[in-house]
Design a protein around this motif. Structure first.
Motif, PDB file in Angstrom:
ATOM      1  N   LEU A 120     -35.014  42.495  89.699  1.00  0.00           N
ATOM      2  CA  LEU A 120     -35.533  41.400  88.880  1.00  0.00           C
ATOM      3  C   LEU A 120     -36.377  41.945  87.723  1.00  0.00           C
ATOM      4  O   LEU A 120     -36.230  41.531  86.571  1.00  0.00           O
ATOM      5  N   GLY A 147     -34.199  43.553  85.084  1.00  0.00           N
ATOM      6  CA  GLY A 147     -33.488  42.540  84.309  1.00  0.00           C
ATOM      7  C   GLY A 147     -34.417  41.814  83.350  1.00  0.00           C
ATOM      8  O   GLY A 147     -34.101  41.646  82.167  1.00  0.00           O
ATOM      9  N   LEU A 148     -35.577  41.407  83.837  1.00  0.00           N
ATOM     10  CA  LEU A 148     -36.522  40.657  82.997  1.00  0.00           C
ATOM     11  C   LEU A 148     -37.019  41.495  81.827  1.00  0.00           C
ATOM     12  O   LEU A 148     -37.007  41.048  80.680  1.00  0.00           O
ATOM     13  N   ALA A 191     -30.778  39.455  91.207  1.00  0.00           N
ATOM     14  CA  ALA A 191     -32.049  39.480  91.934  1.00  0.00           C
ATOM     15  C   ALA A 191     -32.402  38.093  92.454  1.00  0.00           C
ATOM     16  O   ALA A 191     -32.820  37.931  93.615  1.00  0.00           O
ATOM     17  N   ASN A 202     -35.733  44.264  80.500  1.00  0.00           N
ATOM     18  CA  ASN A 202     -34.654  44.598  79.562  1.00  0.00           C
ATOM     19  C   ASN A 202     -34.396  43.435  78.618  1.00  0.00           C
ATOM     20  O   ASN A 202     -34.306  43.610  77.399  1.00  0.00           O
ATOM     21  N   THR A 203     -34.268  42.231  79.210  1.00  0.00           N
ATOM     22  CA  THR A 203     -33.936  41.055  78.411  1.00  0.00           C
ATOM     23  C   THR A 203     -35.052  40.754  77.409  1.00  0.00           C
ATOM     24  O   THR A 203     -34.791  40.544  76.227  1.00  0.00           O
ATOM     25  N   GLU A 257     -28.204  38.791  76.395  1.00  0.00           N
ATOM     26  CA  GLU A 257     -28.229  40.157  76.924  1.00  0.00           C
ATOM     27  C   GLU A 257     -27.468  40.308  78.243  1.00  0.00           C
ATOM     28  O   GLU A 257     -27.557  39.456  79.119  1.00  0.00           O
ATOM     29  N   LEU A 307     -28.585  41.151  85.865  1.00  0.00           N
ATOM     30  CA  LEU A 307     -29.528  41.697  86.850  1.00  0.00           C
ATOM     31  C   LEU A 307     -30.446  40.596  87.372  1.00  0.00           C
ATOM     32  O   LEU A 307     -30.758  40.535  88.564  1.00  0.00           O
ATOM     33  N   ILE A 308     -30.877  39.717  86.450  1.00  0.00           N
ATOM     34  CA  ILE A 308     -31.755  38.619  86.858  1.00  0.00           C
ATOM     35  C   ILE A 308     -31.007  37.702  87.823  1.00  0.00           C
ATOM     36  O   ILE A 308     -31.547  37.307  88.867  1.00  0.00           O
ATOM     37  N   SER A 326     -28.298  42.192  80.534  1.00  0.00           N
ATOM     38  CA  SER A 326     -29.245  42.365  81.640  1.00  0.00           C
ATOM     39  C   SER A 326     -29.571  41.041  82.325  1.00  0.00           C
ATOM     40  O   SER A 326     -30.196  41.024  83.379  1.00  0.00           O
ATOM     41  N   ARG A 330     -35.291  43.302  74.477  1.00  0.00           N
ATOM     42  CA  ARG A 330     -34.326  43.081  73.394  1.00  0.00           C
ATOM     43  C   ARG A 330     -34.685  41.838  72.590  1.00  0.00           C
ATOM     44  O   ARG A 330     -34.500  41.799  71.380  1.00  0.00           O
ATOM     45  N   GLU A 333     -32.161  45.630  69.262  1.00  0.00           N
ATOM     46  CA  GLU A 333     -31.357  46.691  69.872  1.00  0.00           C
ATOM     47  C   GLU A 333     -32.085  48.027  69.918  1.00  0.00           C
ATOM     48  O   GLU A 333     -32.146  48.694  70.938  1.00  0.00           O
TER      49      GLU A 333
END
Lengths: 317, 368
Positions: free
Chosen positions: A109, A112-113, B334, A115-116, B325, B330-331, B327, A119, A124
């Motif tokens: 989590l 993912g959080l 999870a 990274n998002t 994105e 991934l969220i 990614s 960006r 980029e």
């Protein structure tokens, strides 16, 4: 040359700097594990802390003194780490879910959080330097040859990391709070019998651990590089888990292990240029190999808190 | 009449098996949808593009298959360990070591017929993975040392060991003077066949599906499977039957590590044709998510791995179409796990099914 004073100063200074995030997160992790909660999500909490610190510093921009900004960024990182830790505490303590699975999910989590959001904010390629922790040079002491620049000419957060393990060890072994936390992991029934809440103790320890992991992330991001890159913790959260084991769940010994790991990492970065004949990868492996050896009992008896990883149920004792 | 009742029972059982994963996925997609809205995107458009990218054409289905293969295998590896009451968090490291073992065999010009060379490479991968879990297995079975820390730490040792092995300057199997750390090219005879020409879909997927079926049979119909399930379900009872628990733990962990090793071998001889540094973006950890969503049922792992594989395959298409994105995947992953373990639904299913079976509901809230 490895024994050149200039090399030693450079190496030692980098070693301390690299050890700082490890020390901060490790102390927090020791508290959580001592209370009975295993947290493999430290990696993710560090990552969220690093991101929050950089984002806070970025948005505050040049609006204030860099020292004030870095302080606010550190507080924000601790709150963010603590926030993620709340998920861990809720699921593992209240819902009694498996601690490893929860931690693994938290790591994904967090990746993912961040990274998002990275960006979304910086695009980029964007990687913008922000205000970091101010450099501190202790007068007189920093003038001592070799040792001075290594220990006393560092980023402010490094000096914080010098004191945290000492305070933590005092709290853990010399105060009632510490006794309660340790009982939470070794013999929760005693905590319960004393009229205290095992749930509350474990929540407190896990939230503290998360806040420290967040601060560790801030130390990582604002200590030297002063920007955020996706996945920048790069496994440090797992080195922390190793340091806790090698340090036998004692804040000071564990901090010592972090220093060793920081020194090995700093050496590894320089070993490639030195042509020692030892592949640099073996230095990177060191923390993990030592951790396995420690739990296997190869370097003295290292027994974890007895109820580590087990949810507390009143009827089960 | 008889068959209608059987059918109803089967439907009911499948329903209860699927309700937790399906509702969890729906909840995860909803929350992620809210995040997309917050990021001023359109969730339906994003998910539509994702579906298109994962299943819109033969090519995208093949991509889904390619992405599914490694996590199907690591999912099986984790699932079999869960079923035996062991938590193998080390699939990532076992995958790397398995890949390295397979590479050594696969790059050697053995002059063997293709079929045999492939089998040898896969066998080497299994052995490598099993070897990498051998120390944690011994420590857990005979010394009572928790496998969690040992398997987790050995992941990183494995990753850096491979980084050393294929180092272009010092590595024993590294290609000299290469600009990247990489091994030599896998021999033609050691490559897994491509299933659909023009795509990268390789026979590793069939290996995974076959293995899932084999594990289902092993767990359900063999003595070993029964002992492993007993070990996972009720270790105390297992001890009272007089069986050698330590040996079963070692067997379960070696099988688990071996399958994770196969995942690494499959990536090398099926897809990449070389061993690269850091080639796995965490397939070993994804295996935990895959096994959990499938409630550790080998056949269920096929479904859950396909779901996560499709998410990944669709992510690029989604990013190209909507700018959201990758990614986000991934969220979603999870959140799916967090909803699965969160539990109220699991408790509801447990009470419904046990009441019907006339049993008292037990403590089923902890996942494995």
């Amino acid at each position: 040359m490895p024994l050149d004073p200039a090399f030693i100063t450079d190496w030692g200074s980098a070693g301390i700097r690299l050890a700082t995030p490890l020390i901060l997160a490790t102390v927090g992790g020791v508290f959580a594990e001592r209370s009975g909660v295993f947290n493999i999500g430290i990696e993710g909490m560090m990552l969220v802390g690093a991101f929050t610190a950089v984002a806070t510093s970025y948005y505050l921009g040049a609006s204030a003194d860099p020292a004030v900004i870095s302080l606010l960024a550190a507080i924000a990182a601790m709150l963010a780490g603590g926030g993620i830790a709340f998920i861990h505490a809720f699921l593992t303590v209240t819902r009694r879910v498996d601690q490893i699975i929860t931690g693994a999910a938290i790591n994904i989590l967090a990746l993912g959080l961040t990274n998002t959001l990275f960006r979304a904010i910086w695009g980029e390629t964007g990687r913008e330097r922000v205000a970091g922790f101010p450099e501190v040079r202790v007068p007189v002491l920093a003038d001592i040859p070799v040792v001075g620049p290594i220990l006393f000419q560092q980023s402010l957060i490094v000096f914080v990391a010098y004191f945290i393990p000492i305070i933590a060890a005092f709290v853990l072994f010399r105060t009632t709070w510490g006794l309660t936390i340790r009982a939470g992991g070794d013999f929760p029934l005693a905590v319960d019998t004393a009229g205290l809440s095992v749930t509350r103790v474990r929540y407190a320890a896990v939230l503290f651990g998360g806040a420290m992991a967040g601060l560790a992330g801030a130390a990582l991001a604002l200590g030297a590089v002063r920007y955020f890159t996706p996945g920048m913790t790069a496994g440090r959260g797992f080195i922390v888990l190793g340091a806790i084991v090698v340090g036998r769940w004692h804040p000071m010994i564990a901090a010592g292990a972090c220093l060793l790991f920081g020194a090995a990492d700093a050496f590894q970065l320089r070993a490639q240029a030195l042509n020692l004949g030892i592949p640099y990868q073996f230095f990177i492996m060191l923390p993990y190999v030592l951790a396995v050896a420690a739990v296997a009992g190869a370097i003295g008896r290292a027994s974890p808190p007895q109820q580590l990883g087990r949810p507390y149920r009143r009827e089960a004792g | 009449m008889e068959s209608a009742a059987t059918l109803t029972r089967l439907v009911r059982r499948v329903f209860y098996r699927l309700v937790v994963p399906v509702v969890s996925i729906a909840a995860a997609l909803s929350v992620s949808g809210v995040l997309i809205v917050v990021a001023s995107g359109n969730p339906l458009e994003a998910y539509g593009a994702m579906l298109q990218g994962a299943a819109g054409s033969i090519g995208s289905l093949a991509t889904t298959g390619v992405r599914t293969t490694p996590i199907l295998l690591t999912g099986l590896a984790v699932a079999i360990s869960f079923r035996a009451g062991v938590f193998n968090v080390g699939a990532e490291g076992q995958l790397y070591v398995g890949a390295a073992f397979a590479t050594v065999v696969a790059v050697a010009p053995l002059g063997l017929p293709g079929f045999i060379h492939v089998l040898l490479a896969l066998l080497a991968g299994f052995v490598g993975g099993a070897l990498w879990v051998a120390i944690p297995a011994y420590l857990r079975a005979y010394r009572g040392v928790s496998e969690v820390v040992t398997t987790l730490m050995l992941n990183f040792v494995g990753i850096y060991l491979i980084s050393y092995l294929i180092d272009p300057i010092t590595g024993p199997i590294g290609e000299r003077n290469a600009s990247y750390a990489q091994s030599a090219l896998v021999q033609e005879t050691a490559r897994l066949p491509v299933l659909i020409s023009g795509t990268s879909l390789h026979a590793g997927l069939l290996l995974g599906i076959g293995l899932a079926v084999a594990l289902q049979i092993l767990l359900r119909y063999t003595g070993l499977g029964f002992r492993l399930r007993m070990l996972g379900g009720n270790p105390t009872a297992a001890r009272f039957t007089g069986m050698n628990s330590s040996r079963q733990i070692v067997i379960a962990m070696l099988i688990s590590g071996g399958i994770a090793g196969l995942a690494g071998a499959g990536e090398v001889i099926g897809l990449r044709m070389r061993l690269y540094d850091r080639f796995s973006p965490g397939y070993g950890y994804d295996g935990i998510a895959v096994a959990l969503l499938a409630n550790s049922s080998p056949l269920g792992v096929i479904l859950s791995a396909s779901f996560f594989g499709a998410l990944r395959a669709g992510a690029n298409a989604m990013q190209q179409a909507t700018g959201i994105e990758t990614s986000l995947v991934l969220i979603i992953q999870a959140l799916t796990i967090l909803f699965v373990i969160f539990g109220p639904l699991r408790g509801w299913v447990a009470t419904r099914t046990t009441r019907r079976a006339g049993l008292t509901p037990g403590g089923s809230e902890s996942a494995p």
